[in-house]
Design an enzyme around this catalytic site. Structure first.
Site, mmCIF file in Angstrom:
data_model
loop_
_atom_site.group_PDB
_atom_site.id
_atom_site.type_symbol
_atom_site.label_atom_id
_atom_site.label_comp_id
_atom_site.label_asym_id
_atom_site.label_seq_id
_atom_site.Cartn_x
_atom_site.Cartn_y
_atom_site.Cartn_z
ATOM 1 N N ASP A 1 0.868 -1.168 0.000
ATOM 2 C CA ASP A 1 0.000 0.000 0.000
ATOM 3 C C ASP A 1 0.909 1.223 0.000
ATOM 4 O OD1 ASP A 1 -1.641 2.164 0.587
ATOM 5 O OD2 ASP A 1 -2.927 1.028 1.961
ATOM 6 N N TYR B 1 -9.263 15.307 -6.609
ATOM 7 C CA TYR B 1 -8.345 14.662 -7.552
ATOM 8 C C TYR B 1 -7.562 15.709 -8.341
ATOM 9 C CZ TYR B 1 -6.843 11.278 -11.129
ATOM 10 O OH TYR B 1 -6.104 10.481 -11.983
#
Length: 222
Positions: free
Chosen positions: A64, A159
């Site tokens: 991760d 984003y």
């Protein structure tokens, strides 16, 4: 195909699918040994297996990239396997996807996730390779941004912010490392046909396609 990367060691984050997988395969075709990092262990292994089946060298690591300890451990494992890292492609990242909303409805928890995976992960992974590249006076870092960082997309403010941050980070790091002959660049693709893209409603996909002057949605190999 050119073997211009013979003897080089490349790390690709988010290499289980989409642009990351296509890039890992291309780097391998050009001669690099490739470390495929992804949270999706099976996908990372599939990409590495495809490289090895074609005669290349690869290592799959489940990691991760938003977790500093996992990132450090993964890069240590890559060095144990191949000795050094010549190329880093910071590809990992994603939008809020199904949680995407206009900003006035958005949640801080979602912002933190998007910024973490799309910007902080790039910093964490870069931090693992910069010291050795700087000392060795060679290396390539490529960061994945997006054209949304330049034009903005309604419903994706978090984003857009993260990918704009990637551009700023890239510019700063490029200047910092230029005296050491280390290149740092960013790419900012438009619409690409990935698994995440295909999950979008048809009306959204049609809208994206129609917004491109050529009426074309790119493929990961592009």
């Amino acid at each position: 195909m050119s073997r211009r990367l013979d003897g080089r060691i490349a790390v690709v984050t988010g290499g289980a699918q989409g642009i990351g997988r296509a890039s890992a395969l291309r780097l391998a075709r050009d001669g690099a040994a490739v470390v495929v990092m992804d949270r999706q262990a099976d996908g990372a292994r599939d990409t590495a297996a495809a490289i090895e089946a074609a005669g290349g060298r690869a290592l799959a690591l489940a990691v991760d990239c938003t977790v500093e300890a996992e990132v450090a451990a993964a890069f240590a494992e890559a060095r144990r396997a191949f000795g050094r890292i010549d190329i880093l492609f910071n590809n990992v990242g994603q939008s809020a996807r199904e949680k995407a909303t206009e900003f006035f409805q958005s949640e801080p928890e979602t912002w933190r996730f998007v910024i973490g995976v799309s910007l902080v992960a790039t910093l964490l992974c870069s931090r693992q390779v910069v010291p050795e590249m700087r000392e060795r006076r060679s290396g390539k870092i490529v960061n994945m941004s997006s054209d949304t960082a330049l034009v903005g997309d309604v419903g994706f403010a978090d984003y857009c912010a993260a990918k704009s941050g990637v551009l700023g980070f890239t510019r700063a790091l490029a200047r910092e490392l230029a005296p050491f002959q280390v290149n740092v660049n960013a790419v900012a693709p438009g619409a690409i046909r990935t698994v995440a893209h295909e999950r979008l409603p048809k009306a959204v996909i049609d809208g994206v396609r129609n917004s491109v002057p050529m009426g074309y949605v790119g493929e990961p190999e592009d």
